[in-house]
Every structure is written in C-alpha cells, then in structure tokens.
Design a protein around this motif. Structure first.
Motif, PDB file in Angstrom:
ATOM      1  N   LEU A 322      76.505  29.263  28.255  1.00 31.02           N
ATOM      2  CA  LEU A 322      77.173  29.835  27.089  1.00 31.02           C
ATOM      3  C   LEU A 322      76.551  31.175  26.707  1.00 31.02           C
ATOM      4  CD1 LEU A 322      77.579  26.612  24.898  1.00 31.02           C
ATOM      5  CD2 LEU A 322      79.316  27.715  26.329  1.00 31.02           C
ATOM      6  N   TRP A 323      75.255  31.306  26.963  1.00 30.55           N
ATOM      7  CA  TRP A 323      74.546  32.535  26.602  1.00 30.55           C
ATOM      8  C   TRP A 323      74.705  33.611  27.679  1.00 30.55           C
ATOM      9  CZ3 TRP A 323      68.797  33.572  27.710  1.00 30.55           C
ATOM     10  CH2 TRP A 323      68.401  34.787  27.121  1.00 30.55           C
ATOM     11  N   ILE A 324      74.485  33.224  28.949  1.00 32.07           N
ATOM     12  CA  ILE A 324      74.502  34.207  30.041  1.00 32.07           C
ATOM     13  C   ILE A 324      75.916  34.490  30.537  1.00 32.07           C
ATOM     14  CG2 ILE A 324      73.719  34.678  32.393  1.00 32.07           C
ATOM     15  CD1 ILE A 324      71.298  32.885  31.818  1.00 32.07           C
ATOM     16  N   GLY A 325      76.668  33.400  30.839  1.00 29.18           N
ATOM     17  CA  GLY A 325      78.000  33.551  31.420  1.00 29.18           C
ATOM     18  C   GLY A 325      77.928  34.113  32.837  1.00 29.18           C
ATOM     19  N   LYS A 326      79.050  34.189  33.501  1.00 24.72           N
ATOM     20  CA  LYS A 326      79.184  34.778  34.843  1.00 24.72           C
ATOM     21  C   LYS A 326      78.057  34.356  35.797  1.00 24.72           C
ATOM     22  CE  LYS A 326      81.673  38.816  33.135  1.00 24.72           C
ATOM     23  NZ  LYS A 326      81.747  40.291  33.073  1.00 24.72           N
ATOM     24  N   PRO A 327      78.048  33.080  36.187  1.00 23.44           N
ATOM     25  CA  PRO A 327      76.954  32.599  37.030  1.00 23.44           C
ATOM     26  C   PRO A 327      77.205  32.743  38.529  1.00 23.44           C
ATOM     27  CG  PRO A 327      78.339  30.777  36.424  1.00 23.44           C
ATOM     28  CD  PRO A 327      78.981  32.012  35.819  1.00 23.44           C
ATOM     29  N   VAL A 328      78.194  33.531  38.926  1.00 23.72           N
ATOM     30  CA  VAL A 328      78.555  33.614  40.343  1.00 23.72           C
ATOM     31  C   VAL A 328      77.371  34.081  41.195  1.00 23.72           C
ATOM     32  CG1 VAL A 328      80.041  34.767  42.019  1.00 23.72           C
ATOM     33  CG2 VAL A 328      80.984  33.998  39.841  1.00 23.72           C
ATOM     34  N   GLN A 329      76.666  35.124  40.720  1.00 15.42           N
ATOM     35  CA  GLN A 329      75.529  35.638  41.492  1.00 15.42           C
ATOM     36  C   GLN A 329      74.441  34.577  41.630  1.00 15.42           C
ATOM     37  OE1 GLN A 329      77.018  37.189  38.987  1.00 15.42           O
ATOM     38  NE2 GLN A 329      77.714  39.180  39.731  1.00 15.42           N
ATOM     39  N   ILE A 330      74.226  33.802  40.565  1.00 16.76           N
ATOM     40  CA  ILE A 330      73.224  32.726  40.615  1.00 16.76           C
ATOM     41  C   ILE A 330      73.621  31.692  41.661  1.00 16.76           C
ATOM     42  CG2 ILE A 330      72.180  30.828  39.302  1.00 16.76           C
ATOM     43  CD1 ILE A 330      72.464  32.516  36.800  1.00 16.76           C
ATOM     44  N   LEU A 331      74.917  31.321  41.679  1.00 14.89           N
ATOM     45  CA  LEU A 331      75.405  30.317  42.628  1.00 14.89           C
ATOM     46  C   LEU A 331      75.182  30.757  44.069  1.00 14.89           C
ATOM     47  CD1 LEU A 331      78.789  28.968  41.205  1.00 14.89           C
ATOM     48  CD2 LEU A 331      76.776  27.630  41.809  1.00 14.89           C
ATOM     49  N   VAL A 332      75.512  32.005  44.356  1.00 14.48           N
ATOM     50  CA  VAL A 332      75.369  32.501  45.726  1.00 14.48           C
ATOM     51  C   VAL A 332      73.897  32.520  46.130  1.00 14.48           C
ATOM     52  CG1 VAL A 332      75.663  34.516  47.218  1.00 14.48           C
ATOM     53  CG2 VAL A 332      77.480  33.864  45.624  1.00 14.48           C
ATOM     54  N   PHE A 333      73.042  33.014  45.229  1.00 17.10           N
ATOM     55  CA  PHE A 333      71.611  33.098  45.536  1.00 17.10           C
ATOM     56  C   PHE A 333      71.007  31.715  45.768  1.00 17.10           C
ATOM     57  CE2 PHE A 333      67.257  32.796  43.852  1.00 17.10           C
ATOM     58  CZ  PHE A 333      66.601  33.590  44.775  1.00 17.10           C
ATOM     59  N   VAL A 334      71.322  30.769  44.880  1.00 12.09           N
ATOM     60  CA  VAL A 334      70.725  29.440  44.982  1.00 12.09           C
ATOM     61  C   VAL A 334      71.290  28.678  46.171  1.00 12.09           C
ATOM     62  CG1 VAL A 334      70.340  27.256  43.787  1.00 12.09           C
ATOM     63  CG2 VAL A 334      70.235  29.379  42.529  1.00 12.09           C
ATOM     64  N   GLY A 335      72.555  28.946  46.539  1.00 14.62           N
ATOM     65  CA  GLY A 335      73.119  28.309  47.722  1.00 14.62           C
ATOM     66  C   GLY A 335      72.320  28.666  48.971  1.00 14.62           C
ATOM     67  N   THR A 336      71.922  29.931  49.060  1.00 12.90           N
ATOM     68  CA  THR A 336      71.102  30.366  50.182  1.00 12.90           C
ATOM     69  C   THR A 336      69.674  29.830  50.044  1.00 12.90           C
ATOM     70  OG1 THR A 336      72.432  32.386  50.271  1.00 12.90           O
ATOM     71  CG2 THR A 336      70.385  32.392  51.513  1.00 12.90           C
ATOM     72  N   LEU A 337      69.146  29.833  48.799  1.00 17.48           N
ATOM     73  CA  LEU A 337      67.803  29.297  48.551  1.00 17.48           C
ATOM     74  C   LEU A 337      67.696  27.843  48.997  1.00 17.48           C
ATOM     75  CD1 LEU A 337      64.970  29.517  47.232  1.00 17.48           C
ATOM     76  CD2 LEU A 337      66.037  28.792  45.078  1.00 17.48           C
ATOM     77  N   ASN A 338      68.736  27.053  48.728  1.00 18.62           N
ATOM     78  CA  ASN A 338      68.730  25.653  49.143  1.00 18.62           C
ATOM     79  C   ASN A 338      68.620  25.526  50.655  1.00 18.62           C
ATOM     80  OD1 ASN A 338      68.760  24.485  46.671  1.00 18.62           O
ATOM     81  ND2 ASN A 338      70.903  23.926  46.659  1.00 18.62           N
ATOM     82  N   GLY A 339      69.215  26.478  51.380  1.00 19.03           N
ATOM     83  CA  GLY A 339      69.101  26.479  52.833  1.00 19.03           C
ATOM     84  C   GLY A 339      67.676  26.735  53.286  1.00 19.03           C
ATOM     85  N   PHE A 340      66.904  27.499  52.505  1.00 22.36           N
ATOM     86  CA  PHE A 340      65.505  27.750  52.824  1.00 22.36           C
ATOM     87  C   PHE A 340      64.630  26.544  52.472  1.00 22.36           C
ATOM     88  CE2 PHE A 340      66.578  32.425  51.898  1.00 22.36           C
ATOM     89  CZ  PHE A 340      66.869  32.666  53.236  1.00 22.36           C
ATOM     90  N   ILE A 341      64.993  25.829  51.404  1.00 23.59           N
ATOM     91  CA  ILE A 341      64.202  24.670  50.966  1.00 23.59           C
ATOM     92  C   ILE A 341      64.303  23.536  51.985  1.00 23.59           C
ATOM     93  CG2 ILE A 341      64.022  22.861  49.205  1.00 23.59           C
ATOM     94  CD1 ILE A 341      64.983  24.919  47.159  1.00 23.59           C
ATOM     95  N   LEU A 342      65.473  23.373  52.601  1.00 26.53           N
ATOM     96  CA  LEU A 342      65.705  22.239  53.490  1.00 26.53           C
ATOM     97  C   LEU A 342      64.668  22.109  54.605  1.00 26.53           C
ATOM     98  CD1 LEU A 342      67.334  19.801  54.440  1.00 26.53           C
ATOM     99  CD2 LEU A 342      68.821  21.386  55.703  1.00 26.53           C
ATOM    100  N   PRO A 343      64.371  23.164  55.405  1.00 22.36           N
ATOM    101  CA  PRO A 343      63.392  22.970  56.486  1.00 22.36           C
ATOM    102  C   PRO A 343      62.009  22.582  55.972  1.00 22.36           C
ATOM    103  CG  PRO A 343      64.015  25.291  56.277  1.00 22.36           C
ATOM    104  CD  PRO A 343      64.969  24.509  55.443  1.00 22.36           C
ATOM    105  N   ILE A 344      61.638  23.065  54.784  1.00 25.45           N
ATOM    106  CA  ILE A 344      60.337  22.698  54.204  1.00 25.45           C
ATOM    107  C   ILE A 344      60.328  21.216  53.849  1.00 25.45           C
ATOM    108  CG2 ILE A 344      58.755  23.092  52.275  1.00 25.45           C
ATOM    109  CD1 ILE A 344      59.908  25.955  52.099  1.00 25.45           C
TER     110      ILE A 344
END
Length: 389
Positions: A322-344
């Motif tokens: 509600l405060w930030i709005g427009k979370p598209v950039q966050i979604l894209v970044f974290v989607g890739t971050l999750n791919g990095f977390i998996l091998p660890i």
C-alpha cells in the motif's frame, strides 16, 4: 506416535507447493518468455520440470528422513548455516509476498472493478482469517487444493479458446531451435527456488508424514506438486502461443491478462481476474506459512506464537504494498534471486543426506544424489551466466 497421513494431507502439501509457485510473477514470466521464444519455450518448460523434480525429491526426502526442518538440518551440519539459509528464504519470501498481495488486488480489480489497494487489503484479511481458524493447517490444505484445481480449469478453457498450434509446440518441446538459459533459471527459481520447494516438505513434516517408512508417500506428494505446477505452466504457454501465432499483440502492461482477453473476449478477461486472484492469494498463504516455518524452531516463543508471526508477515507485506506500490521490479529481481538460492539450499541438503549423524542408517539413492548435484551444477552455471549478462 506418528499421525496417519491422509490423501488430503498429501494433496494439500502438493498443492501448497504448487500454488505457492503459481503467483503473479509465474503468470507474467510464462507469458513473456512464450512471446520471446514462441514454441521453443516448451523445451525450457520440459528442462525446468526435470530440474524441479531433481531438486524437490531430494529436499522433501531429506526433510522426511531427518524429521527436521531445513534450517535445523543446516544448523546441525554447521552452526550458523541455518540462520543464513533462513535469512535468504525469509527475505525472498517477504519481497515476493509484496507482489503476491498486489496480484490479489489486481485480480479483484479485474473481476469487479474495485480499486487494487482495497482488493489487496480484502485479500490479506481473507488470508489472515485462514490462519486464525482452529485447524489452520487443514483449512490451508483445502484452500490450496481447490483453488489449484480451479486454476487448471480456467487455463484449460482459455487454451481451448486460443486454438494453439499444439503439434508445433510438442515438436519444439523436444527439438528446440532456440534455448535461453536465463528463462530456464527464472522458471526453476520460480517453481522450486527460495521458499517454494520447502512449503510442501515442511507441511508434510508438520502433518506427521516423516521417517523412512513415509518416503513412498513423500515421493508421491512431491511429484504431484511439480506436475500440477507444470500443467498450469504448459497450458498457459499453449494459450499464449495460440494468441501470438494468430498475429495478435499482447498488452505490455499486463501480458497474461491480454492473453485471456484476446483468446476469450471480455469473459476471458474476467476469468483472468479469478485466475490472478487465486494464484496470488494462495501464494500469499504459502509464502507466509513457509517463511515463518524457517523461524519458528529458533526459540520456543517463536514456536508458540508462530500463528501471530504468520499474521504479522502478511500484514506487513500488505502495508508495504500500500505504501510502495508497483512491485513489478521487486518480483523480477526476487524471481532471479530464488534461482540463486536453490543451488545453495539444495547443496546443503545433499551434504546432509550423507551425514550419518542426521540420517542414521538411511542410504540416499545414488541416482537422486547425482540428479541433485546436476541441478546444483546447472543452476550455478546458469546463475553465473545470468550475472555476467
């Protein structure tokens, strides 16, 4: 005494994992990559399914055999490692949840015209209400299962309306003319990366499905979760391919909604609202449940108050949206971050599988170990490639 697992428990864990994966980012990524790769994207989906299975079967089995949550397994291997793993999972889950709450609001807006922020708030209250119920675990299982089935039916209807070139799609699924490693790491990260693959594993453990004797049930539940996610992904790929192959142009502002509208008119657009809300609200629940499950074993007070932690997790995610709005950039970044977390995370679990102090006399299958380390190597390589690009 161990609880006797029911079919509902096994399906509930499978659908909790699957619907945790199928969120707003999942829908957008699938649509965008289909636009870019056309029928060749089928091969990326097939490869991601194999990698997903290699990761999930290993992780769920090791959790069941050790009868411990992933963070406790990691801490038993090397003290402090569990805290690091939990931090990565919780930060990723929290950021994703901001996007999930936003997606739920968008779904309600498409269905009814109600403002996105109001819809997001109402959706958060529904999710919180689920965790207030006396038997929240069973309610969560049923909620995920029925909304997961609803999503499958909605996308199947749109596939039928879009009339995609199924023959070409099937051929390119096994004989692609183009390959994109970034699309692959994003898909795997969005399906079993970060908190997602642990959702069902931790849920089975909480429901009493654990120990070596339970492994056949764990295998079935883990495989079901991946297959449900894969069917939804492949159906959406076919629907998008049908629209693009017909020469129609998707709206860049909301590609998946555009697929539904172009394939099935205004009715399709309203159905997309139902799909988006279903995908988002189940991801809100899965993200909150799993992220908190990575914290609750660190102190008795956290275990005792885990229900309130989960409610707080959802509430803060909603307030930030509600405060930030427009979370598209966050979604894209974290989607890739999750791919990095998996091998660890997967490497930690594979090392634990050979630690007799943790698994006793259990012998983890060689083929699963090899498959797991192959996933670690491929995901690490693709992650490095993504960073260099």
């Amino acid at each position: 005494m161990k609880k006797t697992p029911t079919t509902n428990t096994l399906l509930g864990a499978a659908f909790l994992m699957a619907t945790s994966a199928v969120g707003p980012g999942f829908l957008t990524q699938t649509t965008v990559f289909t636009q870019q790769l056309l029928a060749n994207f089928g091969f990326v989906i097939l490869l991601s399914i194999l990698l997903d299975l290699g990761a999930q079967l290993n992780i769920w089995r090791i959790i069941a055999v050790t009868e411990k949550r992933a963070q406790d397994i990691a801490n038993d291997l090397f003290f402090g490692l569990g805290y690091v793993l939990s931090a990565l999972i919780v930060i990723g889950g929290f950021a994703f949840n901001i996007g999930n709450v936003a997606g739920a609001g968008l779904g309600i807006e498409v269905m009814s015209g109600i403002d996105v922020k109001i819809g997001a708030t109402l959706s958060a209250l529904i999710a919180i209400g689920l965790f207030i119920l006396p038997e929240a675990g069973k309610a969560m299982d049923n909620f995920a299962k029925w909304l997961g089935l609803l999503m499958l039916l909605l996308i199947a209807y749109v596939v039928f309306s879009a009339n995609p070139p199924v023959g070409e799609a099937l051929v390119r699924t096994v004989l692609p003319q183009q390959f994109d490693p970034i699309a692959t790491i994003t898909l795997v990260g969005g399906t079993v990366g970060g908190y997602i693959t642990f959702a069902g594993g931790h849920r089975l453990l909480e429901a009493g499905v654990k120990g070596v004797d339970a492994l056949p049930l764990v295998n079935r539940s883990a495989t079901t979760g991946i297959l449900v996610t894969s069917f939804i992904r492949y159906f959406l790929f076919l629907a998008t391919l049908g629209v693009v192959a017909a020469g129609l142009t998707l709206n860049k502002a909301n590609p998946p909604a555009s697929v539904f509208q172009l394939a099935a008119g205004q009715t399709g657009y309203r159905l997309f609202g139902v799909l988006m809300w279903s995908a988002a609200i189940t991801s809100v629940i899965g993200s909150a449940y799993t992220s908190v499950s990575f914290l609750r074993t660190f102190h008795p007070s956290l275990e005792k108050n885990n229900r309130y932690l989960t409610i707080g997790f959802i509430s803060i995610s909603t307030i930030l949206f509600l405060w930030i709005g427009k979370p598209v950039q966050i979604l894209v970044f974290v989607g890739t971050l999750n791919g990095f977390i998996l091998p660890i995370a997967l490497a930690v679990m594979l090392i634990a599988a050979r630690n007799k102090r943790l698994v006793g006399t259990y012998q983890h299958p060689i083929w699963l170990q090899m498959a797991g380390w192959l996933v670690v190597a491929m995901m690490s390589g693709m992650a490095f490639y993504t960073l260099t690009k």
